[in-house]
Design a protein around this motif. Structure first.
Motif, PDB file in Angstrom:
ATOM      1  N   HIS A  48      37.463  45.514  45.612  1.00 47.21           N
ATOM      2  CA  HIS A  48      36.268  44.678  45.565  1.00 47.21           C
ATOM      3  C   HIS A  48      36.695  43.209  45.459  1.00 47.21           C
ATOM      4  O   HIS A  48      37.827  42.905  45.100  1.00 47.21           O
ATOM      5  CB  HIS A  48      35.378  45.070  44.382  1.00 47.21           C
ATOM      6  CG  HIS A  48      36.083  45.015  43.061  1.00 47.21           C
ATOM      7  ND1 HIS A  48      36.894  46.037  42.591  1.00 47.21           N
ATOM      8  CD2 HIS A  48      36.135  44.041  42.115  1.00 47.21           C
ATOM      9  CE1 HIS A  48      37.393  45.706  41.423  1.00 47.21           C
ATOM     10  NE2 HIS A  48      36.954  44.495  41.104  1.00 47.21           N
ATOM     11  N   PRO A  49      35.780  42.279  45.747  1.00 48.96           N
ATOM     12  CA  PRO A  49      36.140  40.857  45.764  1.00 48.96           C
ATOM     13  C   PRO A  49      35.742  40.124  44.486  1.00 48.96           C
ATOM     14  O   PRO A  49      34.917  40.602  43.701  1.00 48.96           O
ATOM     15  CB  PRO A  49      35.327  40.328  46.940  1.00 48.96           C
ATOM     16  CG  PRO A  49      34.061  41.141  46.863  1.00 48.96           C
ATOM     17  CD  PRO A  49      34.456  42.504  46.370  1.00 48.96           C
ATOM     18  N   HIS A  50      36.332  38.942  44.309  1.00 48.60           N
ATOM     19  CA  HIS A  50      35.919  37.989  43.283  1.00 48.60           C
ATOM     20  C   HIS A  50      36.129  36.575  43.815  1.00 48.60           C
ATOM     21  O   HIS A  50      37.010  36.335  44.647  1.00 48.60           O
ATOM     22  CB  HIS A  50      36.762  38.112  42.008  1.00 48.60           C
ATOM     23  CG  HIS A  50      36.558  39.362  41.232  1.00 48.60           C
ATOM     24  ND1 HIS A  50      35.345  39.751  40.724  1.00 48.60           N
ATOM     25  CD2 HIS A  50      37.442  40.332  40.863  1.00 48.60           C
ATOM     26  CE1 HIS A  50      35.477  40.889  40.077  1.00 48.60           C
ATOM     27  NE2 HIS A  50      36.748  41.268  40.154  1.00 48.60           N
ATOM     28  N   SER A  92      39.247  30.650  45.049  1.00 51.07           N
ATOM     29  CA  SER A  92      38.473  30.647  46.292  1.00 51.07           C
ATOM     30  C   SER A  92      38.157  32.044  46.791  1.00 51.07           C
ATOM     31  O   SER A  92      37.248  32.201  47.609  1.00 51.07           O
ATOM     32  CB  SER A  92      39.236  29.879  47.371  1.00 51.07           C
ATOM     33  OG  SER A  92      40.484  30.497  47.633  1.00 51.07           O
ATOM     34  N   GLY A  93      38.888  33.058  46.319  1.00 54.30           N
ATOM     35  CA  GLY A  93      38.544  34.417  46.714  1.00 54.30           C
ATOM     36  C   GLY A  93      39.725  35.359  46.770  1.00 54.30           C
ATOM     37  O   GLY A  93      40.814  34.968  47.204  1.00 54.30           O
ATOM     38  N   VAL A  94      39.529  36.584  46.291  1.00 54.86           N
ATOM     39  CA  VAL A  94      40.519  37.652  46.391  1.00 54.86           C
ATOM     40  C   VAL A  94      39.774  38.975  46.558  1.00 54.86           C
ATOM     41  O   VAL A  94      38.577  39.085  46.272  1.00 54.86           O
ATOM     42  CB  VAL A  94      41.422  37.755  45.137  1.00 54.86           C
ATOM     43  CG1 VAL A  94      42.206  36.476  44.897  1.00 54.86           C
ATOM     44  CG2 VAL A  94      40.615  38.128  43.900  1.00 54.86           C
ATOM     45  N   TRP A  95      40.520  39.984  47.009  1.00 54.57           N
ATOM     46  CA  TRP A  95      40.075  41.383  46.955  1.00 54.57           C
ATOM     47  C   TRP A  95      41.125  42.130  46.145  1.00 54.57           C
ATOM     48  O   TRP A  95      42.334  41.969  46.357  1.00 54.57           O
ATOM     49  CB  TRP A  95      39.960  41.982  48.355  1.00 54.57           C
ATOM     50  CG  TRP A  95      38.771  41.484  49.121  1.00 54.57           C
ATOM     51  CD1 TRP A  95      38.625  40.278  49.733  1.00 54.57           C
ATOM     52  CD2 TRP A  95      37.544  42.201  49.354  1.00 54.57           C
ATOM     53  NE1 TRP A  95      37.392  40.170  50.329  1.00 54.57           N
ATOM     54  CE2 TRP A  95      36.702  41.339  50.117  1.00 54.57           C
ATOM     55  CE3 TRP A  95      37.072  43.458  49.002  1.00 54.57           C
ATOM     56  CZ2 TRP A  95      35.429  41.720  50.528  1.00 54.57           C
ATOM     57  CZ3 TRP A  95      35.799  43.843  49.402  1.00 54.57           C
ATOM     58  CH2 TRP A  95      34.994  42.977  50.146  1.00 54.57           C
ATOM     59  N   GLU A 130      35.578  36.088  54.918  1.00 49.55           N
ATOM     60  CA  GLU A 130      36.738  35.838  55.790  1.00 49.55           C
ATOM     61  C   GLU A 130      37.920  36.720  55.384  1.00 49.55           C
ATOM     62  O   GLU A 130      38.602  37.297  56.243  1.00 49.55           O
ATOM     63  CB  GLU A 130      37.135  34.362  55.708  1.00 49.55           C
ATOM     64  CG  GLU A 130      36.121  33.403  56.298  1.00 49.55           C
ATOM     65  CD  GLU A 130      36.453  31.948  55.975  1.00 49.55           C
ATOM     66  OE1 GLU A 130      37.468  31.705  55.273  1.00 49.55           O
ATOM     67  OE2 GLU A 130      35.692  31.057  56.415  1.00 49.55           O
ATOM     68  N   LEU A 131      38.158  36.820  54.077  1.00 49.57           N
ATOM     69  CA  LEU A 131      39.255  37.658  53.590  1.00 49.57           C
ATOM     70  C   LEU A 131      39.009  39.128  53.910  1.00 49.57           C
ATOM     71  O   LEU A 131      39.949  39.866  54.231  1.00 49.57           O
ATOM     72  CB  LEU A 131      39.426  37.477  52.081  1.00 49.57           C
ATOM     73  CG  LEU A 131      40.058  36.179  51.605  1.00 49.57           C
ATOM     74  CD1 LEU A 131      39.971  36.076  50.084  1.00 49.57           C
ATOM     75  CD2 LEU A 131      41.516  36.094  52.045  1.00 49.57           C
TER      76      LEU A 131
END
Length: 300
Positions: free
Chosen positions: A67-69, A107-110, A278-279
């Motif tokens: 899941h993302p954050h 900025s974002g990870v999974w 995008e990720l």
């Protein structure tokens, strides 16, 4: 026996108590949409208790989904058992009592499968989310795994984040935040003196019993009145008490919430969610990233 950080005659009152709500082996004690609004920069807290069937499922690749954050940092600390990490950017190793996974999503990870259980029958720990300040909330992501021996100790306290009694954690958290893992032996008392400006204070008890201004039992999260006074607790007579204690300077920004993200403005949230998508597309194109040990590294 008594371990004292700073003596005081003031009793810091408990003003709120929760036992959260449980699903499977996870109990949600705080979310950004409820208690996190009052305790920010602390915005989310889970305690997880995982026994053999759940651990076997995780080793087989089931369990939590990826899941993302964005906009937050997550801090996972173990109170019992062992988890293995295997990340091309961070190496391999094992987290046990006091070991920490630090993930600044920025900025974002999974993520969700970067830790796998070792050959143990029980794993317990806490996962905490921190709301990041504007200069970090859409910055470069960062993850670190710090094994137990790398976390400094002062008396009965492991310094997971911040600085306590002149000793600083290696975890690269924003300033103004302390987070400690404490084990007190039966009957032992301890006093925590927050740094100047840390008016937010709370603890969550994983094991045993404590006496503060009222009794605290395993599974409780309690919030102390807003103040900078010391907090004194004493373990019950029956055995060890294991808990996390936190204090902080209040986060001065509004919380803007996505499904897995917390930001300080609508614009920052939009940028974070755009980056997450995008990720996701890049991650799907990358295909199977499972390592030989069964982990799936953080995608950033």
């Amino acid at each position: 026996m008594q371990a004292v950080a700073s003596p005081t005659t003031t009793i810091r009152r408990i003003v709120y108590r929760t036992r959260g709500h449980s699903h499977g082996g996870i109990t949600r004690l705080m979310s950004p949409s409820d208690l996190g609004e009052s305790l920010k920069p602390f915005v989310f807290l889970d305690i997880f208790d995982m026994e053999r069937p759940m651990l076997d499922a995780m080793r087989a690749g089931a369990g939590m989904s990826i899941h993302p954050h964005s906009g937050i940092a997550t801090v996972t600390v173990l109170t019992e058992g062992r988890m293995k990490f295997d990340d091309p950017s961070s190496g391999t190793g094992t987290l046990s009592y006091g070991g920490v996974e630090w993930l600044r999503a920025g900025s974002g990870v999974w993520h969700g499968k970067e830790l796998t259980p070792d050959d143990v029958n029980f794993v317990q720990g806490f996962q905490l989310w921190l709301a990041l300040p504007p200069d970090l909330e859409n910055g470069e992501p960062e993850s670190r795994y710090i094994e137990s021996q790398g976390i400094p100790t002062v008396g009965p306290a492991r310094i997971i984040l911040g600085t306590h009694a002149g000793v600083t954690s290696p975890t690269p958290a924003p300033s103004g935040i302390n987070y400690l893992l404490v084990t007190l032996k039966a009957g032992e008392s301890w006093t925590y003196q927050p740094p100047a400006g840390h008016s937010i204070g709370w603890l969550a008890l994983a094991k045993g019993a404590l006496q503060a201004d009222t009794s605290v039992r395993a599974g409780d999260m309690v919030v102390f009145e807003d103040a900078e006074a010391a907090i004194t607790v004493q373990a019950g007579p029956e055995g060890d008490a294991v808990f996390v204690m936190a204090s902080a300077v209040p986060h001065p920004h509004e919380l803007h919430l996505g499904n897995y993200s917390v930001h300080t403005s609508a614009q920052a949230l939009e940028a974070g969610e755009r980056r997450i998508e995008e990720l996701r597309q890049r991650m799907v194109a990358a295909g199977n990233r499972r390592t030989s040990t069964g982990n799936v590294p953080v995608f950033r």
